[in-house]
Design a protein around this motif. Structure first.
Motif, PDB file in Angstrom:
ATOM      1  N   GLU A  38     -35.816  -4.460  47.331  1.00 43.98           N
ATOM      2  CA  GLU A  38     -36.070  -5.698  46.588  1.00 43.98           C
ATOM      3  C   GLU A  38     -36.118  -5.421  45.089  1.00 43.98           C
ATOM      4  O   GLU A  38     -35.588  -6.198  44.276  1.00 43.98           O
ATOM      5  CB  GLU A  38     -37.377  -6.339  47.051  1.00 43.98           C
ATOM      6  N   VAL A  41     -32.562  -5.011  43.786  1.00 38.17           N
ATOM      7  CA  VAL A  41     -31.837  -6.285  43.701  1.00 38.17           C
ATOM      8  C   VAL A  41     -32.342  -7.106  42.524  1.00 38.17           C
ATOM      9  O   VAL A  41     -31.553  -7.682  41.759  1.00 38.17           O
ATOM     10  CB  VAL A  41     -31.970  -7.061  45.023  1.00 38.17           C
ATOM     11  N   ARG A  42     -33.652  -7.174  42.335  1.00 38.41           N
ATOM     12  CA  ARG A  42     -34.212  -7.932  41.215  1.00 38.41           C
ATOM     13  C   ARG A  42     -33.765  -7.368  39.871  1.00 38.41           C
ATOM     14  O   ARG A  42     -33.577  -8.126  38.906  1.00 38.41           O
ATOM     15  CB  ARG A  42     -35.745  -7.932  41.295  1.00 38.41           C
ATOM     16  N   ASP A  47     -26.153  -5.175  44.492  1.00 35.13           N
ATOM     17  CA  ASP A  47     -26.048  -6.517  45.054  1.00 35.13           C
ATOM     18  C   ASP A  47     -24.783  -6.572  45.899  1.00 35.13           C
ATOM     19  O   ASP A  47     -23.688  -6.770  45.391  1.00 35.13           O
ATOM     20  CB  ASP A  47     -26.000  -7.586  43.959  1.00 35.13           C
ATOM     21  N   THR A  50     -26.264 -11.358  48.157  1.00 35.30           N
ATOM     22  CA  THR A  50     -27.638 -11.849  48.053  1.00 35.30           C
ATOM     23  C   THR A  50     -27.630 -13.335  47.756  1.00 35.30           C
ATOM     24  O   THR A  50     -26.835 -13.807  46.944  1.00 35.30           O
ATOM     25  CB  THR A  50     -28.404 -11.107  46.932  1.00 35.30           C
ATOM     26  N   ASP A  51     -28.507 -14.062  48.432  1.00 33.75           N
ATOM     27  CA  ASP A  51     -28.741 -15.472  48.102  1.00 33.75           C
ATOM     28  C   ASP A  51     -29.976 -15.556  47.219  1.00 33.75           C
ATOM     29  O   ASP A  51     -31.003 -14.926  47.504  1.00 33.75           O
ATOM     30  CB  ASP A  51     -28.966 -16.290  49.371  1.00 33.75           C
ATOM     31  N   TYR A  52     -29.863 -16.365  46.148  1.00 32.41           N
ATOM     32  CA  TYR A  52     -30.945 -16.480  45.176  1.00 32.41           C
ATOM     33  C   TYR A  52     -31.471 -17.908  45.119  1.00 32.41           C
ATOM     34  O   TYR A  52     -30.734 -18.871  45.350  1.00 32.41           O
ATOM     35  CB  TYR A  52     -30.460 -16.089  43.777  1.00 32.41           C
ATOM     36  N   PRO A  58     -34.344 -13.439  44.559  1.00 32.00           N
ATOM     37  CA  PRO A  58     -33.674 -13.350  45.865  1.00 32.00           C
ATOM     38  C   PRO A  58     -34.551 -13.845  47.009  1.00 32.00           C
ATOM     39  O   PRO A  58     -35.770 -13.700  46.982  1.00 32.00           O
ATOM     40  CB  PRO A  58     -33.411 -11.847  46.012  1.00 32.00           C
ATOM     41  N   TYR A  59     -33.896 -14.450  48.006  1.00 34.20           N
ATOM     42  CA  TYR A  59     -34.622 -14.783  49.229  1.00 34.20           C
ATOM     43  C   TYR A  59     -33.889 -14.285  50.476  1.00 34.20           C
ATOM     44  O   TYR A  59     -34.442 -14.306  51.571  1.00 34.20           O
ATOM     45  CB  TYR A  59     -34.877 -16.289  49.347  1.00 34.20           C
ATOM     46  N   ILE A  61     -31.357 -10.960  51.300  1.00 31.54           N
ATOM     47  CA  ILE A  61     -30.668  -9.766  50.820  1.00 31.54           C
ATOM     48  C   ILE A  61     -29.929  -9.138  51.993  1.00 31.54           C
ATOM     49  O   ILE A  61     -30.545  -8.716  52.976  1.00 31.54           O
ATOM     50  CB  ILE A  61     -31.661  -8.752  50.221  1.00 31.54           C
TER      51      ILE A  61
END
Length: 263
Positions: A38, A41-42, A47, A50-52, A58-59, A61
């Protein structure tokens, strides 16, 4: 250990929850690895898909078991015997890989995923067509493993067996984030796994003050005659080194998956 009661609950309710679908002591290593992923990705360091919910929040990954993240614990978990025993007991041993992802909580504001069914059920499907679809043979085993306590998922037990009610249709169509009659807020403790049917009506409710680190993945029955398809969000699984990063217990399942991808 998979029991007849588990199978009966899955057929009737659409889910069952167990404590032992991973090796002893594995959850602590997975939790630490999840937090590292996490963070990467943040920071924009990795990446794969990833859905943001908002910039940098992100929610969903995808690709935990990919070498780009450098976290072999997820691949080892995916191929561990304790998990495979549950999978084999539900859909047999002729299986192939599915995507491995993690649900996290955006930290900027509350976030809800609307009520829906998975696997392409469309809103304008008529009752007869939908019931025919819901009665198709089972080919997938999906589950979620909580690495910290998780209460985000809600499902409507038994809804995988029937057509939608008018209220359920409205909640799905209008993205109304309200509780539905008979719904269940799934209370997963760290280390617990829910095996569940994605045809059940379900939603997720995220709050920014609560950490969420939940693996979401699956296996699917292998059919060599299945038409090849675009790998889509799983294209990273065809990258150099992806197969070698997996434990040997997954190589056959990977090869079956790869043979069905358009390249």
């Amino acid at each position: 250990m998979l029991t007849e009661q588990h199978l009966q609950d899955y057929e009737k309710l659409g889910y069952f929850i167990v404590d032992d679908a991973l090796e002893p002591g594995m959850i602590e290593e997975l939790r630490a690895a999840a937090r590292r992923i996490e963070t990467k990705v943040r920071a924009g360091a990795v990446d794969l898909y990833t859905d943001y919910h908002g910039e940098g929040e992100p929610y969903h990954i995808v690709g935990l078991n990919a070498p780009e993240f450098g976290e072999p614990n997820f691949a080892e978990y995916y191929g561990c015997q304790a998990l495979l025993d549950y999978v084999h007991g539900q859909i047999g041993t002729d299986i192939r890989l599915g995507p491995m992802a993690m649900f996290t909580n955006p930290r900027n504001e509350p976030f809800n995923v609307r009520w829906h069914r998975d696997d392409g059920l469309v809103m304008d499907r008529g009752e007869e067509d939908e019931l025919e679809y819901l009665r198709r043979p089972r080919t997938i085993c999906r589950w979620e493993l909580a690495m910290v306590d998780d209460i985000a998922l809600s499902i409507v037990p038994g809804s995988h067996l029937r057509y939608r009610s008018e209220r359920e249709y409205k909640a799905m169509d209008k993205s109304i984030h309200e509780r539905l009659p008979g719904d269940l807020m799934v209370d997963l403790k760290a280390g617990q796994t829910i095996f569940w049917n994605g045809d059940c009506l379900h939603r997720a409710a995220h709050t920014p003050d609560r950490e969420r680190l939940t693996i979401s993945t699956s296996f699917q029955r292998y059919d060599a005659s299945e038409p090849k398809s675009d790998p889509g969000r799983c294209a990273f699984m065809l990258n150099d080194g992806a197969r070698e990063f997996l434990p040997e217990s997954l190589h056959l399942y990977y090869d079956r998956w790869a043979s069905l991808q358009q390249v």
